[in-house]
Design a protein around this motif. Structure first.
Motif, PDB file in Angstrom:
ATOM      1  N   GLU A  53      30.764  31.972  36.728  1.00 23.81           N
ATOM      2  CA  GLU A  53      31.715  31.643  35.666  1.00 23.81           C
ATOM      3  C   GLU A  53      33.106  32.082  36.115  1.00 23.81           C
ATOM      4  OE1 GLU A  53      32.664  32.632  30.955  1.00 23.81           O
ATOM      5  OE2 GLU A  53      30.956  33.576  31.967  1.00 23.81           O
ATOM      6  N   LEU A  54      34.023  31.119  36.235  1.00 26.70           N
ATOM      7  CA  LEU A  54      35.377  31.413  36.674  1.00 26.70           C
ATOM      8  C   LEU A  54      36.197  31.912  35.501  1.00 26.70           C
ATOM      9  CD1 LEU A  54      35.934  28.299  38.977  1.00 26.70           C
ATOM     10  CD2 LEU A  54      35.304  30.622  39.662  1.00 26.70           C
ATOM     11  N   VAL A  55      36.566  33.186  35.534  1.00 23.84           N
ATOM     12  CA  VAL A  55      37.326  33.801  34.440  1.00 23.84           C
ATOM     13  C   VAL A  55      38.582  34.433  35.009  1.00 23.84           C
ATOM     14  CG1 VAL A  55      35.314  34.220  32.991  1.00 23.84           C
ATOM     15  CG2 VAL A  55      36.003  35.949  34.653  1.00 23.84           C
ATOM     16  N   GLY A  56      39.635  34.452  34.200  1.00 23.69           N
ATOM     17  CA  GLY A  56      40.877  35.095  34.613  1.00 23.69           C
ATOM     18  C   GLY A  56      42.072  34.197  34.387  1.00 23.69           C
ATOM     19  N   GLY A  57      43.206  34.648  34.851  1.00 17.87           N
ATOM     20  CA  GLY A  57      44.482  33.953  34.676  1.00 17.87           C
ATOM     21  C   GLY A  57      45.599  34.973  34.703  1.00 17.87           C
ATOM     22  N   GLY A  58      46.807  34.544  35.071  1.00 19.10           N
ATOM     23  CA  GLY A  58      47.924  35.478  35.116  1.00 19.10           C
ATOM     24  C   GLY A  58      48.345  35.758  36.540  1.00 19.10           C
ATOM     25  N   GLY A  59      48.584  37.042  36.837  1.00 16.76           N
ATOM     26  CA  GLY A  59      49.064  37.417  38.158  1.00 16.76           C
ATOM     27  C   GLY A  59      47.974  37.365  39.207  1.00 16.76           C
ATOM     28  N   THR A  60      48.339  37.805  40.423  1.00 12.21           N
ATOM     29  CA  THR A  60      47.396  37.746  41.545  1.00 12.21           C
ATOM     30  C   THR A  60      47.463  39.042  42.329  1.00 12.21           C
ATOM     31  OG1 THR A  60      47.890  35.387  41.748  1.00 12.21           O
ATOM     32  CG2 THR A  60      46.645  36.393  43.524  1.00 12.21           C
ATOM     33  N   ASP A  61      46.294  39.645  42.596  1.00 13.72           N
ATOM     34  CA  ASP A  61      46.218  40.818  43.466  1.00 13.72           C
ATOM     35  C   ASP A  61      44.827  40.877  44.083  1.00 13.72           C
ATOM     36  OD1 ASP A  61      46.369  43.161  44.831  1.00 13.72           O
ATOM     37  OD2 ASP A  61      46.940  44.413  43.130  1.00 13.72           O
ATOM     38  N   MET A  62      44.665  40.222  45.230  1.00 14.40           N
ATOM     39  CA  MET A  62      43.377  40.233  45.894  1.00 14.40           C
ATOM     40  C   MET A  62      43.057  41.599  46.487  1.00 14.40           C
ATOM     41  SD  MET A  62      41.943  37.344  45.390  1.00 14.40           S
ATOM     42  CE  MET A  62      42.721  37.503  43.771  1.00 14.40           C
ATOM     43  N   GLY A  63      44.086  42.442  46.650  1.00 15.10           N
ATOM     44  CA  GLY A  63      43.819  43.808  47.087  1.00 15.10           C
ATOM     45  C   GLY A  63      42.954  44.540  46.078  1.00 15.10           C
ATOM     46  N   ALA A  64      43.226  44.321  44.784  1.00 18.34           N
ATOM     47  CA  ALA A  64      42.410  44.943  43.738  1.00 18.34           C
ATOM     48  C   ALA A  64      40.994  44.386  43.760  1.00 18.34           C
ATOM     49  CB  ALA A  64      43.058  44.710  42.369  1.00 18.34           C
ATOM     50  N   GLY A  65      40.844  43.089  44.039  1.00 13.80           N
ATOM     51  CA  GLY A  65      39.516  42.493  44.108  1.00 13.80           C
ATOM     52  C   GLY A  65      38.700  43.040  45.267  1.00 13.80           C
ATOM     53  N   ILE A  66      39.346  43.197  46.439  1.00 17.55           N
ATOM     54  CA  ILE A  66      38.637  43.739  47.595  1.00 17.55           C
ATOM     55  C   ILE A  66      38.243  45.190  47.337  1.00 17.55           C
ATOM     56  CG2 ILE A  66      38.882  44.365  50.034  1.00 17.55           C
ATOM     57  CD1 ILE A  66      40.630  41.888  50.380  1.00 17.55           C
ATOM     58  N   ALA A  67      39.149  45.976  46.705  1.00 12.58           N
ATOM     59  CA  ALA A  67      38.822  47.370  46.394  1.00 12.58           C
ATOM     60  C   ALA A  67      37.628  47.452  45.455  1.00 12.58           C
ATOM     61  CB  ALA A  67      40.043  48.055  45.780  1.00 12.58           C
ATOM     62  N   ALA A  68      37.575  46.544  44.462  1.00 14.41           N
ATOM     63  CA  ALA A  68      36.443  46.534  43.536  1.00 14.41           C
ATOM     64  C   ALA A  68      35.153  46.154  44.253  1.00 14.41           C
ATOM     65  CB  ALA A  68      36.721  45.568  42.387  1.00 14.41           C
ATOM     66  N   ALA A  69      35.242  45.218  45.203  1.00 15.04           N
ATOM     67  CA  ALA A  69      34.053  44.829  45.960  1.00 15.04           C
ATOM     68  C   ALA A  69      33.538  45.999  46.798  1.00 15.04           C
ATOM     69  CB  ALA A  69      34.375  43.634  46.852  1.00 15.04           C
ATOM     70  N   MET A  70      34.448  46.759  47.400  1.00 10.79           N
ATOM     71  CA  MET A  70      34.034  47.881  48.236  1.00 10.79           C
ATOM     72  C   MET A  70      33.477  49.039  47.409  1.00 10.79           C
ATOM     73  SD  MET A  70      34.475  46.632  51.130  1.00 10.79           S
ATOM     74  CE  MET A  70      33.850  48.094  51.930  1.00 10.79           C
ATOM     75  N   ALA A  71      33.779  49.063  46.109  1.00 13.11           N
ATOM     76  CA  ALA A  71      33.258  50.121  45.236  1.00 13.11           C
ATOM     77  C   ALA A  71      31.854  49.819  44.728  1.00 13.11           C
ATOM     78  CB  ALA A  71      34.209  50.333  44.061  1.00 13.11           C
TER      79      ALA A  71
END
Length: 445
Positions: free
Chosen positions: A366-384
């Motif tokens: 399910e594609l959710v979200g909208g607004g700004g962009t920060d793939m650094g935060a996404g990668i950090a969440a994946a590594m956690a």
């Protein structure tokens, strides 16, 4: 062309000396564009003269030192003599940007036909040409600003207008339309009218008659562009600084035309192979070397299937339709490598990561979200996540911050479209912003 009368040769000599000085300044500021700067051919126009002094009168129409698609640079003597050398050099680099980036060929403004058009249609065409000129200026001016080369007053600057950097002219057009409407309601203009010549929109100007027959031929332009691109790549290899817009152009200019699906698949499979190369012992299957007479059961060497997490840019700059199609491609590649019916973890991320989704098929995400962009935060969440992934595949247009340091996992950046960038430590595969649907193979429905 030069002015008539005894004073004309002196004026022309001063203009040529100023152009020569400006060339040297521009080549020093941007060495990777030096060959392009010296390829410009100055065409000195006939000036209007003050009657009492015979001094050339500056003409604001030529403040941008306009160029045509044959690399002729049109120089109005009065304007050249009152413009500082550094500013003339800046305009040379600016015009090289229009020429090398092919703005005339990309222009939505078609050359005028022989028949007359109505006043309303002509005004609309002029407005369209003006907006395209501004958008093309925005595309190249942010690269000049990256070199700390700020333009004269009145030029379009993405940073000055609060617009994102490193976008194409096509992407800037709708942004500038919205911004111009908003500023117009406040009684202000977006920017002054600056004409960069037919180099930006392909429409021949009246002053090009006569002197515009010379210049670079098609083959010469092709060889020059390839030489510039190769020089930029050499600087990148030597870890010299080159603005991102020129990096992207050089990469695309020298990149052979290959199937994007094949490139994407090869990049992901290579990453999976690197990660899966970390072998370990397992008693799930005994070693063939175990001798029956010893009574000792030895483990065999196994290659682990890497744990993969998808980080999906859902900031809104990429449509859900494009993301869904690309997700299906990526999931199919992973299934082919890791085997069917494996669970896949996915994180949607805009300016912050959303809860992880565990799915078996890409269509279940399910594609959710909208607004700004920060793939650094996404990668950090994946590594956690636990277990921590071995491979992180990021689907984004690249217009995003990235982590400052290399994550522990291998990262593959699937950059959608021609813009954006990825860090040096990531494997990169570029895919079209609107990939064509796969043609079914024979026997498929």
């Amino acid at each position: 062309m030069s002015a008539d009368g005894p004073r004309a040769p002196a004026h022309e000599e001063k203009v040529r000396a100023r152009i020569a000085a400006a060339r040297l300044w521009a080549a020093h500021q941007a060495p990777y564009l030096a060959s392009a700067v010296f390829a410009l051919k100055p065409v000195i126009l006939e000036p209007a003269l003050y009657e009492d002094t015979g001094v050339p009168v500056a003409d604001p129409e030529f403040r941008a030192f306009p160029a045509d698609t044959r690399w002729n640079l049109y120089v109005e003597p009065g304007t050249a003599l009152v413009t500082p050398v550094e500013e003339v050099g800046w305009w040379m680099l600016h015009q090289v940007g229009h020429l090398v980036r092919g703005h005339a060929a990309r222009s939505p403004v078609r050359p005028q036909s022989g028949h007359e058009v109505s006043h309303a249609v002509g005004a609309a065409r002029d407005e369209e040409a003006h907006r395209w000129n501004q958008a093309a200026d925005a595309e190249i001016n942010d690269d000049l600003e990256a070199e700390d080369l700020h333009g004269p007053a009145g030029v379009v600057s993405p940073a000055g207008l609060g617009l994102p950097a490193n976008r194409t002219a096509e992407a800037y057009v709708p942004m500038l339309d919205v911004l111009a409407q908003a500023m117009g309601r406040g009684g202000r203009a977006l920017a002054g009218a600056i004409d960069c010549g037919s180099a930006v929109d392909g429409q021949e100007r009246a002053y090009e008659d006569g002197g515009s027959g010379d210049g670079l031929a098609g083959l010469d332009r092709e060889l020059l562009e390839r030489s510039i691109a190769a020089g930029i790549q050499d600087r990148i290899s030597a870890r010299s600084e080159v603005p991102s817009g020129w990096r992207r152009w050089a990469e695309e200019r020298l990149r052979p035309s290959v199937n994007w699906r094949a490139r994407l698949g090869a990049t992901i499979r290579r990453a999976v192979s690197v990660v899966a190369g970390q072998v370990d012992f397992s008693y799930r299957r005994t070693s063939r070397r175990a001798g029956a007479h010893t009574g000792i059961v030895l483990p065999s060497m196994v290659r682990a299937v890497p744990d993969t997490v998808l980080v999906i840019d859902t900031s809104g700059s990429v449509t859900d339709d494009v993301l869904s199609r690309l997700l299906a491609e990526v999931a199919g590649i992973i299934e082919g490598v890791a085997g069917p019916d494996r669970r896949l973890r996915a994180l949607c991320c805009d300016v912050r990561p959303h809860p992880v989704q565990v799915v078996r098929r890409a269509s279940d995400i399910e594609l959710v979200g909208g607004g700004g962009t920060d793939m650094g935060a996404g990668i950090a969440a994946a590594m956690a996540l636990r277990p921590r992934p071995d491979l992180v595949i990021v689907l984004t247009d690249g217009e995003t911050p990235w982590p400052g340091q290399r994550p522990a996992a291998h990262v593959v950046a699937c950059l959608i479209g021609d813009g954006g960038h990825a860090p040096e430590w990531a494997s990169v595969a570029r895919v079209p912003a609107d990939p064509p649907r796969r043609t079914p193979a024979k026997g498929e429905s």
